[in-house]
Structure formats: structure tokens, C-alpha cells
Motif scaffolding. Structure first.
Motif, PDB file in Angstrom:
ATOM      1  N   MET B  18      40.160  18.749  76.622  1.00  0.00           N
ATOM      2  CA  MET B  18      40.046  18.506  75.197  1.00  0.00           C
ATOM      3  C   MET B  18      38.316  18.574  75.221  1.00  0.00           C
ATOM      4  O   MET B  18      37.895  18.311  76.337  1.00  0.00           O
ATOM      5  CB  MET B  18      40.238  16.983  74.853  1.00  0.00           C
ATOM      6  CG  MET B  18      41.761  16.651  74.636  1.00  0.00           C
ATOM      7  SD  MET B  18      42.599  17.666  73.423  1.00  0.00           S
ATOM      8  CE  MET B  18      41.916  17.235  71.950  1.00  0.00           C
ATOM      9  N   VAL B  19      37.807  19.087  74.063  1.00  0.00           N
ATOM     10  CA  VAL B  19      36.386  19.190  74.037  1.00  0.00           C
ATOM     11  C   VAL B  19      35.876  18.209  73.059  1.00  0.00           C
ATOM     12  O   VAL B  19      34.651  17.752  72.869  1.00  0.00           O
ATOM     13  CB  VAL B  19      35.693  20.704  74.053  1.00  0.00           C
ATOM     14  CG1 VAL B  19      35.949  21.460  75.297  1.00  0.00           C
ATOM     15  CG2 VAL B  19      36.469  21.466  72.790  1.00  0.00           C
ATOM     16  N   ASN B  20      36.445  17.952  71.854  1.00  0.00           N
ATOM     17  CA  ASN B  20      36.223  17.189  70.825  1.00  0.00           C
ATOM     18  C   ASN B  20      37.742  16.501  70.696  1.00  0.00           C
ATOM     19  O   ASN B  20      38.573  16.653  71.190  1.00  0.00           O
ATOM     20  CB  ASN B  20      35.587  17.244  69.901  1.00  0.00           C
ATOM     21  CG  ASN B  20      36.228  18.591  68.988  1.00  0.00           C
ATOM     22  OD1 ASN B  20      37.467  18.531  69.008  1.00  0.00           O
ATOM     23  ND2 ASN B  20      35.374  19.147  68.313  1.00  0.00           N
ATOM     24  N   GLU B  21      37.874  15.468  69.583  1.00  0.00           N
ATOM     25  CA  GLU B  21      39.290  14.733  69.183  1.00  0.00           C
ATOM     26  C   GLU B  21      40.034  15.872  68.519  1.00  0.00           C
ATOM     27  O   GLU B  21      41.017  15.520  68.194  1.00  0.00           O
ATOM     28  CB  GLU B  21      39.015  13.670  68.330  1.00  0.00           C
ATOM     29  CG  GLU B  21      38.553  13.720  66.997  1.00  0.00           C
ATOM     30  CD  GLU B  21      36.964  14.113  66.636  1.00  0.00           C
ATOM     31  OE1 GLU B  21      36.148  14.209  67.691  1.00  0.00           O
ATOM     32  OE2 GLU B  21      36.495  13.616  65.762  1.00  0.00           O
ATOM     33  N   GLN B  22      39.439  17.143  68.113  1.00  0.00           N
ATOM     34  CA  GLN B  22      40.521  17.984  67.498  1.00  0.00           C
ATOM     35  C   GLN B  22      40.451  19.467  68.152  1.00  0.00           C
ATOM     36  O   GLN B  22      41.186  20.386  67.523  1.00  0.00           O
ATOM     37  CB  GLN B  22      39.749  18.232  66.019  1.00  0.00           C
ATOM     38  CG  GLN B  22      39.602  16.954  65.216  1.00  0.00           C
ATOM     39  CD  GLN B  22      39.018  17.023  63.884  1.00  0.00           C
ATOM     40  OE1 GLN B  22      39.498  17.694  62.912  1.00  0.00           O
ATOM     41  NE2 GLN B  22      37.848  16.932  63.792  1.00  0.00           N
ATOM     42  N   ALA B  23      40.003  19.460  69.395  1.00  0.00           N
ATOM     43  CA  ALA B  23      40.020  21.065  69.974  1.00  0.00           C
ATOM     44  C   ALA B  23      40.251  20.596  71.530  1.00  0.00           C
ATOM     45  O   ALA B  23      39.688  19.839  72.121  1.00  0.00           O
ATOM     46  CB  ALA B  23      38.838  21.639  69.399  1.00  0.00           C
ATOM     47  N   LEU B  25      39.911  23.281  75.257  1.00  0.00           N
ATOM     48  CA  LEU B  25      39.394  24.696  75.698  1.00  0.00           C
ATOM     49  C   LEU B  25      40.457  24.877  76.943  1.00  0.00           C
ATOM     50  O   LEU B  25      40.520  24.163  77.799  1.00  0.00           O
ATOM     51  CB  LEU B  25      37.923  24.447  76.204  1.00  0.00           C
ATOM     52  CG  LEU B  25      37.454  25.767  76.679  1.00  0.00           C
ATOM     53  CD1 LEU B  25      37.205  26.602  75.545  1.00  0.00           C
ATOM     54  CD2 LEU B  25      36.025  25.422  77.511  1.00  0.00           C
ATOM     55  N   LEU B  64      39.335  28.654  72.987  1.00  0.00           N
ATOM     56  CA  LEU B  64      39.365  27.589  72.209  1.00  0.00           C
ATOM     57  C   LEU B  64      40.320  27.491  71.356  1.00  0.00           C
ATOM     58  O   LEU B  64      40.732  28.333  70.504  1.00  0.00           O
ATOM     59  CB  LEU B  64      37.849  27.505  71.691  1.00  0.00           C
ATOM     60  CG  LEU B  64      37.619  25.952  71.067  1.00  0.00           C
ATOM     61  CD1 LEU B  64      37.416  24.802  72.026  1.00  0.00           C
ATOM     62  CD2 LEU B  64      36.139  26.235  70.171  1.00  0.00           C
ATOM     63  N   THR B  66      41.958  24.894  68.099  1.00  0.00           N
ATOM     64  CA  THR B  66      41.487  23.791  67.183  1.00  0.00           C
ATOM     65  C   THR B  66      43.013  23.075  66.770  1.00  0.00           C
ATOM     66  O   THR B  66      43.676  24.133  66.197  1.00  0.00           O
ATOM     67  CB  THR B  66      40.738  24.394  66.161  1.00  0.00           C
ATOM     68  OG1 THR B  66      39.478  24.818  66.359  1.00  0.00           O
ATOM     69  CG2 THR B  66      40.202  23.008  65.160  1.00  0.00           C
TER      70      THR B  66
END
Lengths: 307, 241
Positions: B18-23, B25, B64, B66
Motif C-alpha cells: 500500500m502507498v496510501n489508504e487508496q492505492a 504499488l 500502481l 487505485t
């Protein structure tokens, strides 16, 4: 039925939640810089969550209503007036034919949202009305232009109006300096000293900040220095160029890039950051993915309670 | 973009973070090669149909993804992605031959102002530059910079030349250019520092059409020399600099 644009403002853009499904072709998402302020505008009017609104950056906008409708103003306090009487954001107002709505200069925050009952009536391009000037996509004409003097912005007229106010605890504190972020991407390549610098230091917002990215200035982070193989850039990515000054990439960001990234500000953090003006300072506050997710769900549940 | 000194790519090496709470990699490898690109192309196409995924950005070695977190659970989406990766096999990856896109190019100084400089730098004649550039089959490794701008590799070593010291403020639509080991077509007017060899009359992006963009990540791309008359007959424009 429409708004006549008497004064266009510094930067007034048509936005919805963004253009999704085309990033693999290099098309950015666009969308509201302060997503939660945007969502509250539509929620206050019982609109669809994606209904088109105006994002008003800085102010200096004057609109005249050609027909009655119901509006909501959220986000920054841009010293708005309705027929020369001061009005506050985070609530709804009824407009009559000939009413004049003005956004002056920021009192608090930088970007206000103007939602209208039923949404602005604009044809989407690639599934969205979001204006991305750099890509010449979206907006009133579909060609990515900002709102200009003399523009006519269509809406559906209604005399139906409900007086509504956003609950106090749901209104963000735009003076908050802490910007939540999660560690990801190349964070692990940072030395212990650089990690300490990133979380300990204050960064100030520079004048070179825009909808693509917020350029910060503060004590440099050395990081890995080397570029990486270009990879996809998620919303909120904190990019570390060679000069060690972080750039937070927001709604109009490029889709891929080869600079190392230290993580991402959260969707809530990005909204707070987007309300900062050049010279304002911020702190990065570290959250886990789970905490960021919970924080977002908490904000979203406040919205759905109103619906 | 070398093939040497690397552990051979295997699907089981793909890492998901996870790279943020919505995506998240997906990292396929730490080096660029055609098998990696094939795998990324295939996974990208399959992920686009999964519920809860609203965007994908394939690049040289990563993808990536989303999520639509408003309507879907993050863990459920991650589970779906993992299942899809677990069920892929390399024969499927390599048997799905990529599409070939042929792009007509008018190579000439009036639309390719860097032809002479490239020839001089590479110690070739202009004709040899054109021949070498148009006899190579390239692969689209990534799309970005501007909408529809495809990074195509690899140009033959003999054609490697650095970017211009000072980028042009305005590169005309359709310009075909090279830089280092890459080549590309400018889909829209933009600033650019690559060395321009010619111009195609074929639009690279058309947001009004169903095809949207001519080149997608993973495609094979060839350039076919055309005459001035053919260029003009196909709607090519000579101005723009």
C-alpha cells in the motif's frame, strides 16, 4: 438558467470528484483540492456526490444568478457576500433571480466550493467535468479553461430550499499545522537522521505551489539522491528532488515520475494542505495505513449521517 | 535497460505494498526487460476489469493500482489482486503477443530540425539515422509526461544521444524524437528537450474517439518512413516551430 460571471476570480475552476480510469494513458485525475469540503457542499444540498461545483481559489469572483436556486458554500472563508451582506461558509443559502454572490479575499483557508442544487450542468470529457488546464481537458467548454469574465455557468433552477449547516465537529480546522501522511514508496531508503528531520522540522509552503504540487521549503532531506526507475505517482506523494526540498503531489499531478518518494499525505491531509497559502508552515504527522483509513471512514460517516 | 546481471523475472517475485489508504504499488522487478513489460501489460489489462479498481498506472517495472474505497473494502480488493497474480503463469504472459502499432513518419529537416545534429553526433549520414530509427521495433514501457506520451525503448546503441542542453519551449504535435535509449512521439504541443527527427501525420490521442490513445503500455511500435507528399495527403502539417 445560469450564473453570469461578472468577475472571474483569480482561479475559478469547474470540478467534480475527478477523472478516473485514464491514468494508464497519462491523463491526470484533477478533482477538488479539498475533497471533504467539496463532498460537504453536495451533501448539504442532497446532490449526487459527484455533482459539478466551482472551486474558487483565493476569491475575487462575482456571480449573478439568472434564476432562483439553492446553493451551499464550503471550504475556505473567502469573505463571501450575498447582495453585499456577509455570509459564512459551511451552509446553504437560497438565491433569487438577480442576486449577486461575491467572494472577496481569504479570511481563513484558500479554496472555497460553491455547490448548486442539482449540480452545475456541464458536459463531461472522459467521464468528468474536472478542469485540468495543463491537459486542456474539462471545464465549461471541455478544453480545460478556467472561468472567464462573461461566462455563463448553467444550473437547473428551483425554488426548493432547505436551510442546512455543517455540524461543527465536521468542519476542518484550516489552522491545523499537522498534515497526516503515511510512510511508503522509498521511505526505507532514508537514513535515521533524515527520518528525524522529516518529522521534526517545520516546512513552509512556497509561492511555486499549485494544483499539481505543493513545493515546500525547510531543512533539506538528503535521502537516496539517485533517481529511481519511473513509477506511478499516487495522490499525495511526497517527492524528494535532488535539492532535498519536498514536493507534495496533489490533484493535477503527473502520472509517473523518477524522483524518490517518502510516502503520501492522506486524502484528509492533502485537503488541509491545499488550504495553505505561501508562507504558511506545516508539520508532517505519521499515521499507519490503517489509521489513515479509519480517519477517512470517520469523516465519511459524518457526511452520510446528514444524508 | 540491460538484460544481464539480473535474476530472471518470476511472477512469484511480485511485491504488493500500500502507498496510501487508496492505492497499492505492485513491484514486478528491479530491472527493465521485455518479460517484465509483458507481465505488467497482462496484469494491467486483467486488473482493469476487477470490481473496486478505478485506475491503473503501468510503468517500466511497476504497476500502481487505485481503489474505489467508497464502495469496496481494501482487504477484499487486495485479496482479489493476489488471487489474480497467483493464477497467472508465464506461458500465458509470453503467449499473449503484444499489439503492433505502425506509425508513418516524414523524416526531413523541415519537420526534423535535429536530424543533422544527430547524424553528426552518431557519426552517420542522415539517411543512415532514418534507416536505423525506422528499422527497429520498439516497446512502449511507460506512458506519462503528457497524456498519451509513450516512452518507447530501446533505440539501437549507435543512435544514443543526450537530450538538448536547452529544451525547446514548443515542440509541434506529432514530432518524432529520440533521447538516450528512448524514442517517442509528442502527442500534443509541449515543451521538450528530445532530438527531433521528423513528424507523423497520425494523431496519437483523440479523446473524442473510442480508441483514445494510439499506444498503450506493452505495445510494439514501428516507424515507417513516408514521403512529403504522403505526409501532406494524410493531413500532416509543416508549420509549428
Amino acid at each position: 438558467m445560469a450564473f453570469n460571471v461578472i468577475k472571474p476570480g483569480i482561479l475559478t475552476l469547474v470540478q467534480d470528484l475527478g477523472r478516473y480510469g485514464y491514468q494508464h494513458l497519462g491523463v491526470t485525475t484533477g478533482g477538488p483540492m479539498d475533497e471533504f469540503a467539496f463532498r460537504w457542499g453536495n451533501a448539504l444540498l442532497d446532490n449526487h456526490a459527484n455533482a459539478a461545483q466551482l472551486e474558487i481559489t483565493f476569491g475575487m469572483l462575482t456571480l449573478e444568478a439568472q434564476a432562483p436556486t439553492s446553493i451551499a458554500i464550503t471550504g475556505a472563508d473567502l469573505a463571501a457576500t450575498l447582495n453585499n451582506k456577509a455570509i459564512l461558509p459551511w451552509q446553504t443559502y437560497a438565491l433569487k433571480t438577480g442576486d449577486v454572490l461575491t467572494f472577496n479575499q481569504p479570511n481563513l483557508g484558500l479554496r472555497a466550493y460553491l455547490a448548486v442544487k442539482g449540480g452545475l450542468q456541464i458536459a463531461p470529457v472522459l467521464g468528468s467535468v474536472s478542469t485540468v488546464m495543463r491537459e486542456a481537458l474539462g471545464g465549461l467548454t471541455g478544453k480545460g479553461e478556467k472561468i472567464q469574465k462573461g461566462d455563463v455557468i448553467p444550473f437547473l433552477s428551483t425554488t426548493e430550499h432547505q436551510q442546512r449547516i455543517t455540524p461543527r465537529l465536521a468542519i476542518p480546522n484550516y489552522e491545523q499545522q499537522n498534515i497526516p501522511m503515511v510512510m511508503s514508496y522509498q521511505f526505507n531508503t532514508l537514513s535515521g537522521l533524515d527520518r528525524a528531520r522529516l518529522f521534526r522540522n517545520e516546512y513552509s509552503v512556497t509561492a511555486a505551489s499549485d494544483r499539481m504540487g505543493y513545493r515546500l521549503s525547510g531543512e533539506a532531506i538528503n535521502g537516496d539522491k539517485k533517481g529511481i526507475i519511473s513509477e506511478g505517482i499516487a495522490y499525495g506523494s511526497i517527492q524528494m528532488p535532488n535539492d532535498g526540498q519536498p514536493i507534495v503531489l496533489l490533484r493535477d499531478r503527473q502520472t509517473i515520475g523518477g524522483y524518490p518518494k517518502m510516502g503520501c499525505v492522506t486524502s484528509i491531509g492533502g485537503g488541509l494542505l491545499a488550504q495553505k497559502k505561501p508562507g504558511d508552515s506545516i508539520h508532517f504527522q505519521c499515521l499507519s495505513i490503517g489509521q489513515a483509513e479509519q480517519e477517512r471512514q470517520r469523516k465519511m460517516s459524518l457526511l452520510s449521517q446528514l444524508r | 535497460m540491460s538484460h544481464s546481471d539480473h535474476i530472471p523475472f518470476e511472477l512469484s517475485h511480485i511485491k504488493m505494498d500500500m502507498v496510501n489508504e487508496q492505492a497499492c504499488l505492485l513491484r514486478f522487478a528491479d530491472h527493465i526487460d521485455d518479460t517484465v513489460a509483458d507481465a505488467i501489460g497482462l496484469v494491467t489489462r486483467q486488473l482493469r476489469d476487477l470490481a473496486g479498481i478505478i485506475d491503473t498506472i503501468p510503468s517500466y517495472t511497476s504497476l500502481l493500482v487505485t481503489f474505489d474505497v467508497e464502495h469496496h473494502d481494501r482487504f477484499a480488493i487486495c485479496q482479489q489482486i493476489q488471487t489474480l497474480l497467483d493464477n497467472l503463469d508465464m506461458t500465458e504472459v509470453t503467449s499473449r503477443a503484444s499489439r503492433e502499432v505502425v506509425i508513418p513518419v516524414y523524416y526531413a529537416e523541415e519537420v526534423g530540425p535535429d536530424l543533422q545534429e544527430v547524424a553528426k553526433h552518431c557519426d552517420m549520414t542522415v539517411e543512415e539515422v532514418i534507416q536505423l530509427h525506422s528499422q527497429t521495433t520498439y516497446r512502449a514501457y511507460a506512458i506519462g509526461f503528457t497524456p498519451g506520451f509513450a516512452f518507447l525503448g530501446n533505440t539501437p546503441k549507435a543512435l544514443h544521444i543526450p537530450r538538448k542542453n536547452t529544451p525547446r519551449l514548443k515542440v509541434p504535435i506529432g514530432s518524432v524524437a529520440i533521447a538516450e535509449q528512448q524514442t517517442a512521439v509528442y502527442p500534443s504541443v509541449s515543451p521538450g528537450g528530445w532530438q527531433i527527427l521528423g513528424r507523423t501525420p497520425t494523431p496519437l490521442v483523440d479523446w473524442q474517439s473510442d480508441s483514445l490513445a494510439l499506444i498503450e503500455v506493452g505495445d510494439s511500435v514501428r516507424f515507417e518512413p513516408i514521403s512529403r507528399a504522403e505526409f501532406l495527403a494524410q493531413g500532416g502539417q509543416l508549420d509549428g516551430f
